[in-house]
Write a protein that holds these residues in place. Structure first.
Motif, short mmCIF file in Angstrom:
data_model
loop_
_atom_site.label_atom_id
_atom_site.label_comp_id
_atom_site.label_asym_id
_atom_site.label_seq_id
_atom_site.Cartn_x
_atom_site.Cartn_y
_atom_site.Cartn_z
N ALA A 77 -5.41 7.50 8.27
CA ALA A 77 -6.38 6.35 6.90
C ALA A 77 -7.40 7.13 6.32
O ALA A 77 -7.96 6.46 5.39
CB ALA A 77 -7.43 5.21 7.73
N VAL A 78 -8.32 7.91 6.44
CA VAL A 78 -8.74 9.30 5.76
C VAL A 78 -8.41 10.39 5.57
O VAL A 78 -8.12 11.41 6.48
CB VAL A 78 -10.45 9.50 6.07
CG1 VAL A 78 -11.30 9.58 5.17
CG2 VAL A 78 -10.55 7.73 6.93
N VAL A 79 -7.35 10.40 4.61
CA VAL A 79 -6.41 11.92 4.31
C VAL A 79 -7.38 12.62 3.53
O VAL A 79 -7.57 12.04 2.00
CB VAL A 79 -5.33 11.91 3.75
CG1 VAL A 79 -4.20 13.62 3.60
CG2 VAL A 79 -4.56 11.30 4.65
N ASN A 100 3.40 5.31 0.71
CA ASN A 100 2.74 4.09 0.36
C ASN A 100 3.68 2.81 -0.03
O ASN A 100 4.42 2.82 -0.70
CB ASN A 100 1.62 4.00 -0.42
CG ASN A 100 0.59 4.97 1.32
OD1 ASN A 100 0.81 5.58 2.04
ND2 ASN A 100 -0.57 4.87 0.89
N ARG A 121 -10.47 10.57 -1.28
CA ARG A 121 -10.09 10.37 0.41
C ARG A 121 -8.40 9.07 0.43
O ARG A 121 -9.45 8.43 -0.17
CB ARG A 121 -11.30 10.36 1.76
CG ARG A 121 -11.96 11.35 1.19
CD ARG A 121 -12.67 11.03 3.02
NE ARG A 121 -14.02 9.87 2.98
CZ ARG A 121 -14.84 9.97 3.30
NH1 ARG A 121 -15.27 11.29 3.97
NH2 ARG A 121 -16.03 8.88 3.02
N LEU A 122 -7.77 9.76 0.53
CA LEU A 122 -6.49 8.22 1.05
C LEU A 122 -6.17 7.84 1.66
O LEU A 122 -5.95 8.57 2.79
CB LEU A 122 -5.52 8.38 -0.44
CG LEU A 122 -5.85 9.20 -1.58
CD1 LEU A 122 -4.91 10.06 -2.38
CD2 LEU A 122 -6.62 8.17 -2.50
N LYS A 123 -5.53 6.29 2.02
CA LYS A 123 -4.42 6.43 3.21
C LYS A 123 -3.23 6.71 3.10
O LYS A 123 -2.61 6.31 1.62
CB LYS A 123 -5.06 4.69 3.00
CG LYS A 123 -6.11 4.14 3.13
CD LYS A 123 -5.90 2.39 3.28
CE LYS A 123 -7.28 1.82 2.90
NZ LYS A 123 -7.46 0.86 3.00
N CYS A 154 -1.53 2.45 7.40
CA CYS A 154 -1.44 0.72 6.93
C CYS A 154 -2.22 0.07 8.43
O CYS A 154 -2.16 -1.32 8.62
CB CYS A 154 -0.27 0.89 6.21
SG CYS A 154 0.09 1.30 4.34
N GLY A 155 -1.91 0.34 9.40
CA GLY A 155 -2.79 -0.09 10.21
C GLY A 155 -2.27 -1.39 10.92
O GLY A 155 -0.04 -0.83 10.46
#
Lengths: 156, 103
Positions: A77-79, A100, A121-123, A154-155
């Motif tokens: 979720a936080v890269v 993605n 910061r990307l997902k 992506c939960g």
């Protein structure tokens, strides 16, 4: 028959009024920016399609594009991902995450005088390639790095 | 209401380094809530930084940008005490603007 037609017209009318209302509320803050949001590019599924939709051309790999991303991301979720380049006349920098649902993650306009380097910061949905594109002198240069994701971002 | 935008802009020589942190859910539209209902997409689409009436950095974001987004960049020309104007708008038409002093 007549009645239902009138009703439809009224509904359509109401719909367009609502749309105009939305448009007005969204524009003023960005009237100065003059930067059109690339809606279509953000809808593309694959990296190649998104690059094409955004720039209308293809990129060549370049070692002058330095992509800084972790080998392993514990939390998708936080890269933290950053890119920098020694190329001159850079006009934009974009980030793509190949697996993605929609590959294009973020795109930055680099005006003259701004250093061609961005950190954000990307997902990431799962382990895959992160692609950074640098547009320099009208040409596209890319760097690719695989990031292993242990928990997808992506939960669900 | 407190601003959703937190900015640190530091002038060092002729370069100003900018770090911004924005409070926003950045919902992608792919995640379900506890009841199994899809949480509708809600994310910042555009973010601009202006210095002396000139855009120094523009971002177009999709829903793959992390929640409470962070971004860092630097530009030439800023001086201590100058204003830096930051604004964003999201896919629902909401927006926020703030002005920070370069330190």
């Amino acid at each position: 028959m007549d009645h239902s037609l009138t009703r439809r017209l009224i509904l359509q009318g109401a719909g367009s009024v609502a749309l105009i209302g939305l448009g007005l509320s969204a524009t003023p803050a960005f009237a100065a920016a003059n930067d059109k949001y690339p809606e279509d590019a953000f809808k593309q599924k694959t990296g190649a399609d998104a690059i094409k939709a955004l720039y209308g051309k293809t990129a060549e790999a370049s070692d002058k594009v330095k992509l800084d991303a972790p080998e392993i991301a514990e939390n998708g979720a936080v890269v933290p991902i950053a890119v920098a380049t020694t190329l001159a006349n850079v006009t934009s920098i974009s980030f793509f995450v190949s697996e993605n649902p929609n590959a294009l993650a973020a795109s930055y306009v680099i005006p003259e005088g701004t250093t061609p380097a961005v950190a954000n910061r990307l997902k990431m949905a799962k382990t895959c390639n992160v692609i950074a594109i640098v547009e320099s002198g009208g040409k596209l240069y890319s760097a690719t790095k695989e990031v292993k994701v242990t928990v997808g971002g992506c939960g669900g | 209401m407190a601003s959703t935008i937190r900015v640190r802009a530091t002038a060092n020589g002729d370069t100003t380094e900018v770090q911004a942190l924005i409070q926003h859910p950045m919902d992608s539209g792919f995640v379900k809530d506890a009841q199994g209902q899809i949480i509708p997409p809600h994310f910042i689409q555009q973010l601009t930084f202006e210095h002396a009436g000139r855009a120094v950095f523009l971002a177009d974001w999709g829903p793959a940008v992390s929640k409470d987004p962070y971004v860092k960049f630097s530009f030439k020309g800023g001086a201590k005490g100058d204003d830096l104007k930051i604004s964003w708008v999201d896919n629902k038409g909401a927006s926020d603007t703030t002005t920070a002093k370069i330190g």
